[in-house]
Write a protein that holds these residues in place. Structure first.
Motif, PDB file in Angstrom:
ATOM      1  N   GLY A   1      40.339  11.924  61.740  1.00  0.00           N
ATOM      2  CA  GLY A   1      40.657  10.531  62.065  1.00  0.00           C
ATOM      3  C   GLY A   1      42.089  10.256  62.457  1.00  0.00           C
ATOM      4  O   GLY A   1      42.414   9.150  62.882  1.00  0.00           O
TER       5      GLY A   1
ATOM      6  N   THR B   1      44.035  11.565  64.956  1.00  0.00           N
ATOM      7  CA  THR B   1      44.181  11.372  66.394  1.00  0.00           C
ATOM      8  C   THR B   1      43.475  10.093  66.822  1.00  0.00           C
ATOM      9  O   THR B   1      43.968   9.351  67.675  1.00  0.00           O
ATOM     10  CB  THR B   1      43.577  12.594  67.137  1.00  0.00           C
ATOM     11  OG1 THR B   1      44.056  13.766  66.502  1.00  0.00           O
ATOM     12  CG2 THR B   1      43.932  12.596  68.595  1.00  0.00           C
TER      13      THR B   1
ATOM     14  N   THR C   1      43.983  19.922  66.483  1.00  0.00           N
ATOM     15  CA  THR C   1      43.633  21.343  66.536  1.00  0.00           C
ATOM     16  C   THR C   1      43.007  21.729  65.207  1.00  0.00           C
ATOM     17  O   THR C   1      43.465  21.283  64.159  1.00  0.00           O
ATOM     18  CB  THR C   1      44.904  22.193  66.764  1.00  0.00           C
ATOM     19  OG1 THR C   1      45.445  21.838  68.028  1.00  0.00           O
ATOM     20  CG2 THR C   1      44.613  23.684  66.757  1.00  0.00           C
TER      21      THR C   1
ATOM     22  N   GLY D   1      40.362  24.809  62.912  1.00  0.00           N
ATOM     23  CA  GLY D   1      39.955  26.207  62.757  1.00  0.00           C
ATOM     24  C   GLY D   1      41.175  27.058  62.982  1.00  0.00           C
ATOM     25  O   GLY D   1      42.178  26.921  62.305  1.00  0.00           O
ATOM     26  N   CYS D   2      41.099  27.867  63.969  1.00  0.00           N
ATOM     27  CA  CYS D   2      42.223  28.721  64.247  1.00  0.00           C
ATOM     28  C   CYS D   2      42.676  28.452  65.665  1.00  0.00           C
ATOM     29  O   CYS D   2      42.518  29.292  66.544  1.00  0.00           O
ATOM     30  CB  CYS D   2      41.767  30.143  64.067  1.00  0.00           C
ATOM     31  SG  CYS D   2      42.860  31.006  63.021  1.00  0.00           S
ATOM     32  N   GLY D   3      43.163  27.259  65.885  1.00  0.00           N
ATOM     33  CA  GLY D   3      43.630  26.910  67.221  1.00  0.00           C
ATOM     34  C   GLY D   3      42.552  26.314  68.093  1.00  0.00           C
ATOM     35  O   GLY D   3      42.734  26.150  69.305  1.00  0.00           O
TER      36      GLY D   3
ATOM     37  N   PHE E   1      50.029  26.254  66.511  1.00  0.00           N
ATOM     38  CA  PHE E   1      50.366  24.834  66.467  1.00  0.00           C
ATOM     39  C   PHE E   1      49.901  24.140  67.743  1.00  0.00           C
ATOM     40  O   PHE E   1      50.258  24.527  68.856  1.00  0.00           O
ATOM     41  CB  PHE E   1      51.879  24.689  66.290  1.00  0.00           C
ATOM     42  CG  PHE E   1      52.374  23.274  66.359  1.00  0.00           C
ATOM     43  CD1 PHE E   1      51.812  22.286  65.550  1.00  0.00           C
ATOM     44  CD2 PHE E   1      53.389  22.905  67.228  1.00  0.00           C
ATOM     45  CE1 PHE E   1      52.253  20.979  65.608  1.00  0.00           C
ATOM     46  CE2 PHE E   1      53.839  21.597  67.288  1.00  0.00           C
ATOM     47  CZ  PHE E   1      53.267  20.634  66.473  1.00  0.00           C
ATOM     48  N   CYS E   2      49.087  23.134  67.580  1.00  0.00           N
ATOM     49  CA  CYS E   2      48.587  22.310  68.693  1.00  0.00           C
ATOM     50  C   CYS E   2      47.997  23.158  69.827  1.00  0.00           C
ATOM     51  O   CYS E   2      48.120  22.807  71.007  1.00  0.00           O
ATOM     52  CB  CYS E   2      49.690  21.412  69.226  1.00  0.00           C
ATOM     53  SG  CYS E   2      50.005  20.031  68.137  1.00  0.00           S
TER      54      CYS E   2
ATOM     55  N   PHE F   1      40.803  26.110  55.080  1.00  0.00           N
ATOM     56  CA  PHE F   1      41.369  24.886  54.527  1.00  0.00           C
ATOM     57  C   PHE F   1      42.766  25.039  53.948  1.00  0.00           C
ATOM     58  O   PHE F   1      43.264  24.161  53.286  1.00  0.00           O
ATOM     59  CB  PHE F   1      40.434  24.211  53.525  1.00  0.00           C
ATOM     60  CG  PHE F   1      40.035  25.027  52.342  1.00  0.00           C
ATOM     61  CD1 PHE F   1      40.930  25.282  51.330  1.00  0.00           C
ATOM     62  CD2 PHE F   1      38.742  25.504  52.232  1.00  0.00           C
ATOM     63  CE1 PHE F   1      40.554  25.999  50.225  1.00  0.00           C
ATOM     64  CE2 PHE F   1      38.356  26.231  51.127  1.00  0.00           C
ATOM     65  CZ  PHE F   1      39.258  26.486  50.117  1.00  0.00           C
TER      66      PHE F   1
HETATM   67  C1  LIG Z   1      41.050  23.100  58.305  1.00  0.00           C
HETATM   68  C2  LIG Z   1      42.214  22.731  59.161  1.00  0.00           C
HETATM   69  C3  LIG Z   1      42.631  23.580  60.182  1.00  0.00           C
HETATM   70  C4  LIG Z   1      43.719  23.227  60.988  1.00  0.00           C
HETATM   71  N1  LIG Z   1      44.131  24.090  61.974  1.00  0.00           N
HETATM   72  C5  LIG Z   1      45.220  23.775  62.716  1.00  0.00           C
HETATM   73  C6  LIG Z   1      45.704  24.679  63.708  1.00  0.00           C
HETATM   74  O1  LIG Z   1      45.193  25.762  63.912  1.00  0.00           O
HETATM   75  N2  LIG Z   1      46.790  24.293  64.449  1.00  0.00           N
HETATM   76  C7  LIG Z   1      47.410  23.074  64.267  1.00  0.00           C
HETATM   77  O2  LIG Z   1      48.365  22.785  64.951  1.00  0.00           O
HETATM   78  N3  LIG Z   1      46.955  22.200  63.330  1.00  0.00           N
HETATM   79  C8  LIG Z   1      45.880  22.516  62.549  1.00  0.00           C
HETATM   80  N4  LIG Z   1      45.433  21.646  61.583  1.00  0.00           N
HETATM   81  C9  LIG Z   1      46.115  20.351  61.383  1.00  0.00           C
HETATM   82  C10 LIG Z   1      45.410  19.198  62.100  1.00  0.00           C
HETATM   83  O3  LIG Z   1      45.224  19.443  63.474  1.00  0.00           O
HETATM   84  C11 LIG Z   1      46.251  17.943  61.918  1.00  0.00           C
HETATM   85  O4  LIG Z   1      46.233  17.593  60.554  1.00  0.00           O
HETATM   86  C12 LIG Z   1      45.802  16.774  62.755  1.00  0.00           C
HETATM   87  O5  LIG Z   1      46.706  15.695  62.598  1.00  0.00           O
HETATM   88  C13 LIG Z   1      44.431  16.297  62.376  1.00  0.00           C
HETATM   89  O6  LIG Z   1      44.032  15.325  63.289  1.00  0.00           O
HETATM   90  P1  LIG Z   1      42.586  14.667  63.282  1.00  0.00           P
HETATM   91  O7  LIG Z   1      42.456  13.954  61.991  1.00  0.00           O
HETATM   92  O8  LIG Z   1      42.587  13.741  64.427  1.00  0.00           O
HETATM   93  O9  LIG Z   1      41.591  15.743  63.473  1.00  0.00           O
HETATM   94  C14 LIG Z   1      44.383  21.991  60.771  1.00  0.00           C
HETATM   95  C15 LIG Z   1      43.957  21.151  59.729  1.00  0.00           C
HETATM   96  C16 LIG Z   1      42.894  21.516  58.916  1.00  0.00           C
HETATM   97  C17 LIG Z   1      42.471  20.592  57.793  1.00  0.00           C
END
Ligand SMILES: Cc1cc2nc3c(=O)[nH]c(=O)nc-3n(C[C@H](O)[C@H](O)[C@H](O)COP(=O)(O)O)c2cc1C
Ligand SMILES: Cc1cc2nc3c(=O)[nH]c(=O)nc-3n(C[C@H](O)[C@H](O)[C@H](O)COP(=O)(O)OP(=O)(O)OC[C@H]3O[C@@H](n4cnc5c(N)ncnc54)[C@H](O)[C@@H]3O)c2cc1C
Length: 1108
Positions: free
Chosen positions: A520, A522, A566, A568-570, A610-611, A1102
């Motif tokens: 949520g 983004t 982003t 999982g793993c990117g 990252f991103c 996680f």
């Molecule tokens: C399980 C998990 C995996 C994530 N993997 C990445 C990642 O690989 N690279 C990154 O930049 N951020 C990663 N993040 C951080 C999220 O992208 C970040 O918290 C983002 O603000 C979430 O936005 P959203 O709520 O719109 O999905 C990860 C977060 C979680 C919980």
């Protein structure tokens, strides 16, 4: 079954006696009890009929006990001039319930059913009479009554036994009820449908199921409805050439889905696209459309055992018939939504694929077999039908899905039907339906059953009115129900208004914001951007999950703005899939060529990639020829997220202004800050409420009752008692101490979860001296004081009010959340500190508010939380209004924990999770503790915890229990696998299991959890192998899970090469990278890529560092 003398008609005898004597009779209800049911004295008796009636209606007094016999709703099918259905001469009666009030019909059918049920259950007369009295009393008070599980299940079975058109009903007593009467919303209904599909698919169509939702109120048609004819049905589309693609029987419904309900068909339309479900729990509200996830759909590819050309036809059919347009009537109660399934007969599928009004595939099949279609005399239709039938039978066999051939089906039915007549004395039947459409005369049924009589016996299945009627009902009042709002008229109006608005907006150049979000964040930024810009430009906000390139607002947009997080793993969030697949098509090139666009990513720098999702979108759009207007921005959740976003928005707006004629001043007015000359001047935000304090009169006064209709915060929550909490590793309140906590959810009949899902726990902050000080600094002198909120602009409060300050600050607002740059900006203008002769902290706040880089650095170094606010900025003491503070304080966020149990194994009683305490030291040597993990760690048996359950459809066991699985988890990453192992223990009762290997990583033996349970799993066979990798065990070489994978690669390869094998990984990002690399080595890269593509590789990542 033999009838016991004197068993039937017990209540009838009692009622008659009572009516003649007017006194008490035996164990039956008293006159007072029955009085209101028979106000005119004769009403109750007449519902059972006179002797004369009995002869023509087959009332419950027929010694065979079949109940009243009707011809409705198929009077045309009753054969013969004076058909009697049993040796006692009972004849079907036209308009059976005519002259009865709905209540009389209910009573008649309820009592008749109780008679039948207790006879077949072998109950004593006393038990039966007592239950009848209970049912009547319930009807008297409620106007209806609840069937017990057994009554409903037996009723559903008898309805099958009574189904005149079904030749497979010899299995009637095997029908299993899934009782979903507690489901109350469309969403819950959908969840139940998925559970039902999963259950049935798992048994490969070998067990018949019926899923019953709550019934309609007697006398009303308004019950929950499933608008689809079957849960698995294929769509049909009219092509530009005027041809129907798909199942022609579904053309009207598919069109209605698209035009009436706004459903978007897949971009690549095919002949076998599964319809979404249209569910309606409350028939006064419009229905809701739910897409069925592919894993809940089982389709069999129809292949011919010999003819290769047949394969090219690409025929398929759904594996299981889930009939959903039939109502079930039991004991006077009608279940308007009661989908059920058995298994297919081969000829049913043959007709679906062969009939001219359906898929009409016979000519194509004939061609594949080289049959001469020019003359009837070549018998090409017979030949093609025969080959199709063989192909169907062969394919279902290959897919290991239950199916019966038409010869065995009729042989079984013939035998069963005669046994029924001989033992039960009656059995309705419709020859036209029973008889097979192929080789019919080879069966003795052909001549032997052509005199079958069709009539209606309750319990019964009858055809539901269908979706066309349901549409109409939304507009009209129905029998016995209040006027229903003219919703469809409103919808039409909304659509027209929408089009008009579109025209007006088209005059202003627009911007399309396409976002993909998981949790949520983004989405919130995307909405914020729209909110900021909407008054001076047209903004089309599109969730990428709903992406449709033809959407008007997208086509006409001046520029496309992509916002993605982003995971999982990117990876990109699931929601981005429709956009991604469109971008990977060539067709997108034309649309994207020179299209102005920009991308912002939301991520977290603690993750190695990252991103990365934003990078992927950028690269794809560039590849398609898009023109980048503003450099890619990457917002970091750890630091400077807000500023990155604002700076990027500013650049987007500047581009917009220089490319349109929209006035500069208009924009300046509307943005929350001024942008000229790179000097940001902030405006104070609007605080939409006032806090009104109440004086608390008594000490320890209870929590006030919140006003009605008050939302309990943004997140739905339930409250459960802790039934057990055990420290499974570590010691007391120290870092890494891990607790297994068990919550009692038995009272939430509807709350079901699958192994692999998450529990969300809502933490509570402690009533600490720090909190007291924070409150004092805000001007709250009594934490137990009560306050209310007076809304200034109609927006709802964030939490239920009135409420105690302490409850608001510990349960609803997160005082431990980090301060953000946005908060610094707002605080600086809210408090007007610039005007005060404050100390250094005033100046610091001003600087931080206006210098994003400095703010980012300060926030990263200070790790400042809300509770530290007054320590950081003492000048705010007494200057920060409570309302503003409450407005800015973030809502308490629940924390996710993998469920470490199986709902089915525990019979719905509990949900378990494994929680590791978080304690860490900041670079400035300050000690910090995680809020939720310590809150959970400190709970004791009997405490109440607020929680919710969240679906994780990407992390489920394979539907086929025989598919091999490899589970890899580190630290608390083993939690979901405990759930998997329990689930497998449950499944083992029903059939064989495939191999299951667990690789568990932990620091040392002291941190190894569930050892005994895992060893038990090995002994019982639910676990095939179990390896542990110790990374810091004294005396052992350092090992990680990937080392175990590589060390056992020969053995693992055997399992993983199986095309049904699934791999599950739970833990940290680092773990994911290392394990993926190891798997690629074991399986080879293409095989691993195929596994990922097939959705057989599942990750639940996680944490960043992992728990090893
Ligand atoms: C399980 C998990 C995996 C994530 N993997 C990445 C990642 O690989 N690279 C990154 O930049 N951020 C990663 N993040 C951080 C999220 O992208 C970040 O918290 C983002 O603000 C979430 O936005 P959203 O709520 O719109 O999905 C990860 C977060 C979680 C919980
Ligand atoms: C899908 C999912 C499943 C999960 N399953 C489990 C599970 O089964 N078991 C389990 O124990 N946990 C699990 N978690 C993690 C869990 O949700 C919480 O994040 C964890 O318990 C910490 O929460 P908390 O409230 O105690 O910490 P919080 O109060 O939320 O504090 C966490 C914050 O502290 C900060 N922080 C942490 N360490 C440091 C450091 N060294 N230096 C500076 N700052 C730091 C970070 O900002 C971090 O965001 C899961 C998470 C997800 C997303």
């Amino acid at each position: 079954m033999r009838l016991q003398a004197g068993e039937s008609g017990g209540l009838w005898r009692w009622a008659k006696k009572k009516m003649s004597k007017g006194g008490r009779a035996g164990d039956g209800p008293t006159a007072r009890e029955i009085g209101p049911l028979s106000p005119r004295g004769g009403e109750f008796v007449s519902s059972f009929g006179t002797d004369k009636d009995r002869a023509c209606s087959g009332s419950s007094r027929c010694p065979l006990g079949h109940g009243s016999v009707g011809v409705d709703p198929y009077p045309g099918y009753v054969h013969g001039r004076c058909p009697s259905i049993c040796k006692y001469g009972c004849q079907p009666k036209k308009r059976l319930g005519a002259g009865e009030t709905p209540r009389q019909t209910l009573i008649r059918e309820a009592v008749e059913y109780q008679e039948l049920y207790h006879r077949e259950a072998g109950s004593t007369p006393k038990v039966k009479e007592a239950r009848i009295a209970q049912v009547l009393a319930e009807i008297q008070t409620k106007g209806t009554y609840d069937l017990t599980f057994d009554e409903l299940q037996h009723g559903a079975r008898v309805a099958w036994r009574n189904a005149p058109k079904c030749s497979n009903r010899g299995h009637w007593s095997e029908l299993v009820l899934l009782d979903y009467r507690a489901a109350a919303t469309n969403g819950e209904m959908f969840k139940c449908c998925l559970e039902y599909l999963e259950t049935a698919i798992r048994t490969r169509a070998t067990v018949p199921y019926i899923a019953a939702f709550r019934p309609a109120r007697p006398g009303s048609l308004l019950g929950p409805r499933i608008w689809n004819g079957q849960l698995h049905k294929f769509c049909a589309y009219m092509t530009d050439e005027g041809r129907v693609m798909g199942d022609p029987a579904e053309l009207a419904f598919t069109e209605f889905l698209e035009t009436g309900l706004g459903w978007k068909a897949p971009k690549k339309r095919g002949e076998f696209d599964i319809q979404p479900l249209v569910l309606q729990m409350d028939p006064r509200e419009p229905p809701e459309v739910f897409e069925i996830p592919p894993s809940y759909v089982e389709v069999v590819n129809i292949q011919h055992p010999e003819n290769e050309g047949f394969q090219a036809l690409g025929l398929k059919w759904v594996a299981i018939p889930f009939v959903s347009d039939i109502e079930l009537s039991v004991g006077g109660i009608t279940f308007t939504a009661a989908p059920f399934n058995g298994w297919f007969a081969d000829t049913e599928i043959v007709r679906d694929l062969a009939d001219e009004g359906r898929y009409n595939k016979l000519p194509a099949i004939a061609e594949a077999f080289g049959l001469d279609t020019k003359t009837n005399g070549s018998m090409w239709r017979d030949g093609a039908m025969y080959e199709l039938c063989r192909a169907v039978f062969h394919s279902f066999g290959e897919a290991k899905v239950g199916l019966i051939d038409h010869h065995t089906l009729l042989q079984n039915f013939y035998e069963w039907y005669h046994t029924e007549l001989a033992t039960r004395g009656y059995s309705p039947g419709n020859w036209k339906w029973i008889i097979s459409p192929m080789s019919s005369s080879t069966s003795p049924c052909y001549l032997g059953l052509n005199k079958m009589i069709e009539y209606t016996l309750k319990p019964a299945y009858t055809r539901a009115p269908g979706w066309v009627k349901y549409c109409g009902w939304l507009n009209k009042p129905l029998r016995g129900d209040r006027q229903v709002v003219n919703l469809f008229a409103n919808w039409a109006l909304i659509r027209v208004l929408g089009r008009m608005k579109g025209k007006v907006n088209a005059l202003r150049p627009s911007l399309a914001i396409l976002y993909a979000s998981v949790s949520g964040n983004t989405r919130r930024y995307a909405h914020r951007m729209k909110q900021m810009l909407k008054d001076f430009m047209t903004v089309e906000l599109v969730n990428m999950a709903d992406f449709d390139p033809k959407r008007q607002g997208l086509e006409s947009a001046l520029a496309w703005v992509f916002m993605t997080s982003t995971y999982g793993c990117g990876a990109l969030p699931q929601a981005a899939k429709p956009l991604l697949s469109w971008l990977s098509e060539k067709a997108s090139q034309e649309k994207m060529h020179e299209k102005p666009f920009t991308v912002i990513g939301f991520g977290d720098t603690s993750y190695p990639r990252f991103c990365a999702a934003a990078d992927s979108v950028m690269a794809l759009v560039m590849q398609r020829g898009g023109r980048n207007i503003v450099p890619l921005a990457k917002a970091d959740a750890i630091s400077g997220e807000e500023d990155t976003f604002l700076t990027w928005v500013k650049q987007v707006v500047q581009w917009y202004m220089s490319n349109t004629k929209v006035s500069h001043t208009a924009i300046k007015e509307l943005l929350p800050y001024a942008m000229d000359d790179d000097v940001i001047v902030l405006k104070a935000p609007h605080v939409p409420f006032r806090v009104v304090k109440w004086v608390q009169t008594a000490d320890n006064a209870p929590e006030p009752v919140p006003r009605a209709n008050m939302t309990a915060g943004r997140w739905k929550r339930h409250r459960a008692k802790v039934v057990d909490t055990t420290e499974v590793s570590g010691h007391g309140d120290t870092a890494r101490s891990t607790n297994l906590i068990k919550l009692d959810i038995s009272q939430f009949e509807f709350l079901k979860y699958s192994a692999g899902d998450y529990v969300q726990i809502f933490p509570r902050s402690k009533r600490s001296p720090e909190l007291l000080e924070f409150a004092n600094n805000l001007g709250i002198d009594d934490l137990d004081g009560v306050f209310d909120i007076e809304c200034l602009d109609g927006s709802p409060p964030k939490f239920p009010v009135p409420i105690k300050f302490v409850t608001a600050l510990t349960e609803h607002l997160d005082v431990h959340a980090k301060i953000t740059a946005e908060v610094l900006q707002t605080l600086s203008c809210l408090s007007g500190l610039g005007d005060k002769s404050g100390g250094e902290d005033c100046l610091l706040l001003q600087e931080l508010a206006t210098d994003p880089e400095m703010a980012a650095k300060w926030l990263a170094e200070s790790h400042a939380r809300w509770i530290d606010l007054f320590e950081c900025f003492p000048s705010l003491v007494g200057n920060l209004p409570i309302a503003a503070c409450f407005h800015l304080l973030p809502i308490m966020r629940p924390r996710a924990y993998s469920v470490a149990s199986s709902h089915r194994f525990l019979e719905g009683r509990e949900v378990h999770c494994l929680v590791q305490r978080l304690h860490y030291t900041l670079p400035n040597a300050r000690e910090r503790s995680g809020l939720c993990s310590n809150y959970v760690g400190d709970t004791a048996i009997g405490d109440t915890v607020a929680f919710n359950l969240n679906n994780a459809p990407h992390f489920r066991l394979p539907i086929n229990p025989e598919a091999p699985i490899l589970m890899v988890g580190a630290g608390t990453g083993v939690a979901p696998f405990r759930g998997f192992i329990q689930e497998r223990a449950y499944l083992k009762r029903y059939g064989p299991l495939g191999p299951a290997i667990l690789i568990h990583g932990c620091r040392s033996r002291g941190e190894l959890v569930f050892e005994q349970e895992l060893n038990d799993g090995l002994d019982s066979g639910v676990l095939t192998d179990f390896y542990v990798a110790y990374s810091r065990e004294f005396g052992l070489p350092k090992a990680h899970v990937q080392d175990i994978i590589l060390a056992n690669q020969g053995r693992l390869r055997v399992y993983l090469q199986n095309h049904a094998a699934n791999v599950y990984l739970c833990g940290s990002v680092k773990l994911s990278i290392a394990v993926t690399e190891a798997l690629q080595q074991v399986m080879d890269k293409p095989a691993f890529a195929r596994m990922v593509e097939d959705g057989r590789y599942h990750e639940d990542v996680f944490s960043v560092d992992g728990n090893i």
